[in-house]
Design a protein around this motif. Structure first.
Motif, PDB file in Angstrom:
ATOM      1  N   ASN A   1       0.806  -1.216   0.000  1.00  0.00           N
ATOM      2  CA  ASN A   1       0.000   0.000   0.000  1.00  0.00           C
ATOM      3  C   ASN A   1       0.839   1.266   0.000  1.00  0.00           C
ATOM      4  O   ASN A   1       0.545   2.227  -0.694  1.00  0.00           O
ATOM      5  N   SER A   2       1.946   1.236   0.773  1.00  0.00           N
ATOM      6  CA  SER A   2       2.723   2.470   0.918  1.00  0.00           C
ATOM      7  C   SER A   2       3.453   2.809  -0.369  1.00  0.00           C
ATOM      8  O   SER A   2       3.637   3.975  -0.698  1.00  0.00           O
ATOM      9  N   SER A   3       3.858   1.796  -1.147  1.00  0.00           N
ATOM     10  CA  SER A   3       4.562   2.123  -2.376  1.00  0.00           C
ATOM     11  C   SER A   3       3.604   2.670  -3.432  1.00  0.00           C
ATOM     12  O   SER A   3       3.970   3.467  -4.280  1.00  0.00           O
ATOM     13  N   ILE A   4       2.327   2.252  -3.366  1.00  0.00           N
ATOM     14  CA  ILE A   4       1.334   2.877  -4.253  1.00  0.00           C
ATOM     15  C   ILE A   4       1.147   4.329  -3.849  1.00  0.00           C
ATOM     16  O   ILE A   4       1.106   5.224  -4.681  1.00  0.00           O
TER      17      ILE A   4
ATOM     18  N   ILE B   1      10.894  11.333  -9.861  1.00  0.00           N
ATOM     19  CA  ILE B   1      10.036  11.538 -11.020  1.00  0.00           C
ATOM     20  C   ILE B   1      10.568  12.745 -11.800  1.00  0.00           C
ATOM     21  O   ILE B   1      11.068  13.692 -11.200  1.00  0.00           O
ATOM     22  N   VAL B   2      10.549  12.663 -13.117  1.00  0.00           N
ATOM     23  CA  VAL B   2      11.001  13.770 -13.974  1.00  0.00           C
ATOM     24  C   VAL B   2       9.823  14.215 -14.819  1.00  0.00           C
ATOM     25  O   VAL B   2       9.158  13.396 -15.444  1.00  0.00           O
ATOM     26  N   ARG B   3       9.556  15.530 -14.819  1.00  0.00           N
ATOM     27  CA  ARG B   3       8.427  16.015 -15.603  1.00  0.00           C
ATOM     28  C   ARG B   3       8.841  17.233 -16.406  1.00  0.00           C
ATOM     29  O   ARG B   3       9.689  18.022 -15.983  1.00  0.00           O
ATOM     30  N   ALA B   4       8.258  17.378 -17.599  1.00  0.00           N
ATOM     31  CA  ALA B   4       8.521  18.569 -18.415  1.00  0.00           C
ATOM     32  C   ALA B   4       7.519  19.655 -18.058  1.00  0.00           C
ATOM     33  O   ALA B   4       6.410  19.363 -17.616  1.00  0.00           O
ATOM     34  N   ILE B   5       7.919  20.919 -18.195  1.00  0.00           N
ATOM     35  CA  ILE B   5       7.016  22.041 -17.926  1.00  0.00           C
ATOM     36  C   ILE B   5       6.603  22.653 -19.255  1.00  0.00           C
ATOM     37  O   ILE B   5       7.407  23.292 -19.917  1.00  0.00           O
ATOM     38  N   PRO B   6       5.368  22.464 -19.681  1.00  0.00           N
ATOM     39  CA  PRO B   6       4.919  23.149 -20.899  1.00  0.00           C
ATOM     40  C   PRO B   6       4.728  24.630 -20.592  1.00  0.00           C
ATOM     41  O   PRO B   6       4.416  24.996 -19.463  1.00  0.00           O
ATOM     42  N   ASN B   7       4.961  25.465 -21.568  1.00  0.00           N
ATOM     43  CA  ASN B   7       4.941  26.907 -21.308  1.00  0.00           C
ATOM     44  C   ASN B   7       3.555  27.479 -21.569  1.00  0.00           C
ATOM     45  O   ASN B   7       3.119  27.579 -22.706  1.00  0.00           O
ATOM     46  N   ILE B   8       2.859  27.850 -20.508  1.00  0.00           N
ATOM     47  CA  ILE B   8       1.539  28.466 -20.650  1.00  0.00           C
ATOM     48  C   ILE B   8       1.540  29.753 -19.847  1.00  0.00           C
ATOM     49  O   ILE B   8       2.368  29.917 -18.945  1.00  0.00           O
ATOM     50  N   GLY B   9       0.603  30.651 -20.155  1.00  0.00           N
ATOM     51  CA  GLY B   9       0.621  32.000 -19.590  1.00  0.00           C
ATOM     52  C   GLY B   9       0.485  32.104 -18.083  1.00  0.00           C
ATOM     53  O   GLY B   9       0.638  31.134 -17.360  1.00  0.00           O
ATOM     54  N   VAL B  10       0.223  33.311 -17.618  1.00  0.00           N
ATOM     55  CA  VAL B  10       0.237  33.629 -16.198  1.00  0.00           C
ATOM     56  C   VAL B  10      -1.175  33.542 -15.641  1.00  0.00           C
ATOM     57  O   VAL B  10      -2.118  34.038 -16.243  1.00  0.00           O
ATOM     58  N   ASN B  11      -1.337  32.874 -14.496  1.00  0.00           N
ATOM     59  CA  ASN B  11      -2.621  32.883 -13.806  1.00  0.00           C
ATOM     60  C   ASN B  11      -2.363  32.965 -12.308  1.00  0.00           C
ATOM     61  O   ASN B  11      -2.068  31.978 -11.659  1.00  0.00           O
ATOM     62  N   PHE B  12      -2.460  34.187 -11.763  1.00  0.00           N
ATOM     63  CA  PHE B  12      -2.110  34.395 -10.366  1.00  0.00           C
ATOM     64  C   PHE B  12      -3.129  33.798  -9.411  1.00  0.00           C
ATOM     65  O   PHE B  12      -2.809  33.519  -8.269  1.00  0.00           O
TER      66      PHE B  12
ATOM     67  N   LYS C   1       3.983   6.701  -4.897  1.00  0.00           N
ATOM     68  CA  LYS C   1       3.934   7.028  -6.329  1.00  0.00           C
ATOM     69  C   LYS C   1       2.869   8.072  -6.598  1.00  0.00           C
ATOM     70  O   LYS C   1       3.075   9.020  -7.353  1.00  0.00           O
ATOM     71  N   PHE C   2       1.729   7.885  -5.933  1.00  0.00           N
ATOM     72  CA  PHE C   2       0.641   8.854  -6.084  1.00  0.00           C
ATOM     73  C   PHE C   2       1.093  10.236  -5.622  1.00  0.00           C
ATOM     74  O   PHE C   2       0.889  11.236  -6.307  1.00  0.00           O
ATOM     75  N   VAL C   3       1.757  10.287  -4.447  1.00  0.00           N
ATOM     76  CA  VAL C   3       2.175  11.578  -3.904  1.00  0.00           C
ATOM     77  C   VAL C   3       3.222  12.229  -4.808  1.00  0.00           C
ATOM     78  O   VAL C   3       3.186  13.435  -5.053  1.00  0.00           O
ATOM     79  N   GLY C   4       4.165  11.398  -5.335  1.00  0.00           N
ATOM     80  CA  GLY C   4       5.180  11.945  -6.223  1.00  0.00           C
ATOM     81  C   GLY C   4       4.570  12.572  -7.457  1.00  0.00           C
ATOM     82  O   GLY C   4       4.888  13.703  -7.842  1.00  0.00           O
ATOM     83  N   GLU C   5       3.644  11.844  -8.060  1.00  0.00           N
ATOM     84  CA  GLU C   5       2.936  12.329  -9.243  1.00  0.00           C
ATOM     85  C   GLU C   5       2.232  13.657  -8.941  1.00  0.00           C
ATOM     86  O   GLU C   5       2.344  14.649  -9.666  1.00  0.00           O
ATOM     87  N   PHE C   6       1.538  13.644  -7.796  1.00  0.00           N
ATOM     88  CA  PHE C   6       0.726  14.795  -7.420  1.00  0.00           C
ATOM     89  C   PHE C   6       1.596  16.018  -7.117  1.00  0.00           C
ATOM     90  O   PHE C   6       1.328  17.121  -7.580  1.00  0.00           O
ATOM     91  N   LEU C   7       2.706  15.794  -6.372  1.00  0.00           N
ATOM     92  CA  LEU C   7       3.584  16.922  -6.028  1.00  0.00           C
ATOM     93  C   LEU C   7       4.243  17.506  -7.276  1.00  0.00           C
ATOM     94  O   LEU C   7       4.354  18.728  -7.411  1.00  0.00           O
ATOM     95  N   SER C   8       4.644  16.632  -8.212  1.00  0.00           N
ATOM     96  CA  SER C   8       5.259  17.156  -9.426  1.00  0.00           C
ATOM     97  C   SER C   8       4.232  17.963 -10.211  1.00  0.00           C
ATOM     98  O   SER C   8       4.557  18.994 -10.807  1.00  0.00           O
TER      99      SER C   8
END
Lengths: 257, 191
Positions: free
Chosen positions: A3-6, A71-82, A9-16
């Protein structure tokens, strides 16, 4: 798989996802770092990041079991939303104070991600007014006020249209600045007035204020690489705006003599 | 005086400029999707920053870099204070608020003088005053922009040791005052 390894993974995905959303919407690096780490701490994890302008590397460690996940994720470039940034900041404090679990946080976060920009007509109205007011501040007359309003709104429509068509951001900015300046130029030829303040004010809605100020913040707080990347990005945007202005002046004849 | 003349040669008063400067800030806040609850702060800070700069420009005769720096710092410091009132990070409303003090006119004039140099024909002599004007404008614009950014940022760097949430400006002030009082009391009791 237990359970903890699932969950890790969920937390890593979510934090990224949180980190990417913050970077995409114009948060500076230290804010992104602090908010994501605060959420991670609230959930009982430890998070470490490596940021660049186009991607993020994140590793989370469970404080009790010492399990790691990277986990490695790419950042797509989208505009500003404060609004998204400020809602995530509030959420990160709620995680600490109300002891939410990972799935609840994810639910809240998905709701935050759906926040859209203001409606198009209200953007046209307010930004048009902003450009027009600026021409007035620079000492323009009332006809210039109206012309700048029109030029800004046309430039905005072009910018939104090509952004939705997923054009390269630099091309979008060049086209928008070309449209705005050309509008003023056409009015200059039609009326024969000297529209200097309108020229100066009509491209100002394109000024990349957020990347430039964020670049400065990042450099001052020690994230030099991201700061330089953002600064170069902002400077190229300014260069592209100048190019649109130059092209328009070249086609319509120079009106500044 | 004919109608056109009345319409085009209107002098803009400072109060009117301050009024319009609020609209500039609001417009940029709408582009950046600043939350609705903090819009009033954007308008107030935008107006305050602009009037501060107008006042300093009047007092210190066209020292635009200095005036922009001081007014941007004012906006930055007040931003830390208002962050609690509207529950948003300070950057969200300080960036739109300082945008009306961006040096638009010198920037535009710099671009124009650049274009004048660029579009010289072959064999046409380059006039020295073009270059001097260009250099003057680019220095002024660049340093004004830098000082704007620094003015907005430095209160965050000073007050935000961990998070703005933990720094109430008024509490910080009073706690410093209390520490000073205690020191004084202990000194007087020792003697």
């Amino acid at each position: 798989m237990n359970n903890s390894s699932i969950e890790i993974k969920f937390v890593g995905e979510f934090l990224s996802e949180v980190a990417i959303t913050l970077m995409m919407n114009g948060a500076n690096t230290s804010r992104t770092l602090k908010n994501t780490q605060r959420i991670a701490q609230g959930l009982g994890y430890e998070a470490d990041f490596f940021f660049s302008l186009s991607g993020v590397v994140l590793s989370v460690r469970n404080k009790e079991t010492n399990e790691m996940h990277t986990i490695v994720r790419a950042i797509p470039n989208i505009g500003v939303n404060f609004e998204i940034i400020s809602e995530i900041s509030i959420l990160s404090w709620r995680v600490v104070n109300e002891k939410l679990d990972a799935y609840q946080v994810n639910e809240h976060f998905n709701r935050i991600k759906k926040i859209r920009h203001y409606s198009k007509p209200s953007i046209w109205l307010f930004v048009g007014l902003a450009g027009a007011s600026l021409s007035r501040i620079l000492g323009g007359s009332w006809p210039e006020f109206l012309i700048t309003f029109l030029a800004t709104v046309l430039g905005l429509i072009i910018r939104q249209f090509f952004t939705e068509k997923k054009f390269n951001i630099f091309i979008v900015f060049a086209l928008a600045s070309f449209t705005a300046v050309s509008t003023v130029n056409i009015f200059r030829i039609l009326t024969g007035l000297d529209l200097n303040s309108a020229f100066a004010a009509s491209v100002l809605f394109l000024i990349p204020g957020v990347p430039l100020i964020n670049s400065f913040i990042d450099i001052l707080e020690g994230y030099v690489a991201q700061g330089i990347a953002r600064g170069v990005h902002g400077s190229v945007l300014i260069f592209v705006i100048a190019m649109g202005l130059f092209l328009s002046l070249f086609l319509f004849g120079y009106g500044f003599h | 005086m004919d109608f056109i003349n009345l319409f085009t040669s209107l002098e803009v008063s400072v109060w009117e400029k301050i009024f319009w400067s609020m609209w500039v800030s609001l417009g940029f806040a709408v582009i950046f999707t600043t939350p609705r609850r903090s819009m009033w702060v954007v308008a107030v800070l935008g107006g305050l920053g602009f009037s501060c700069r107008a006042f300093l420009l009047h007092w210190f005769d066209d020292q635009i870099v200095f005036a922009s720096f001081i007014s941007a710092s004012l906006v930055g410091v007040l931003g830390v204070y208002f962050a609690h009132k509207v529950h948003t990070p300070p950057i969200v409303f300080t960036i739109p608020a300082v945008i009306n003090i961006i040096p638009g006119k010198p920037g535009y004039e710099f671009m124009i003088s650049l274009i004048e140099v660029m579009t010289l024909k072959e064999g046409e002599p380059l006039q020295f005053n073009y270059l001097v004007e260009m250099l003057e404008k680019v220095t002024r614009t660049g340093f004004t922009l830098l000082s704007l950014a620094f003015g907005v940022v430095f209160p965050l760097l000073i007050f935000k040791t961990r998070s703005v949430k933990k720094t109430h400006l008024d509490q910080l002030f009073f706690s410093k005052l209390n520490v000073l009082k205690k020191k004084k009391n202990s000194e007087t009791s020792e003697h």
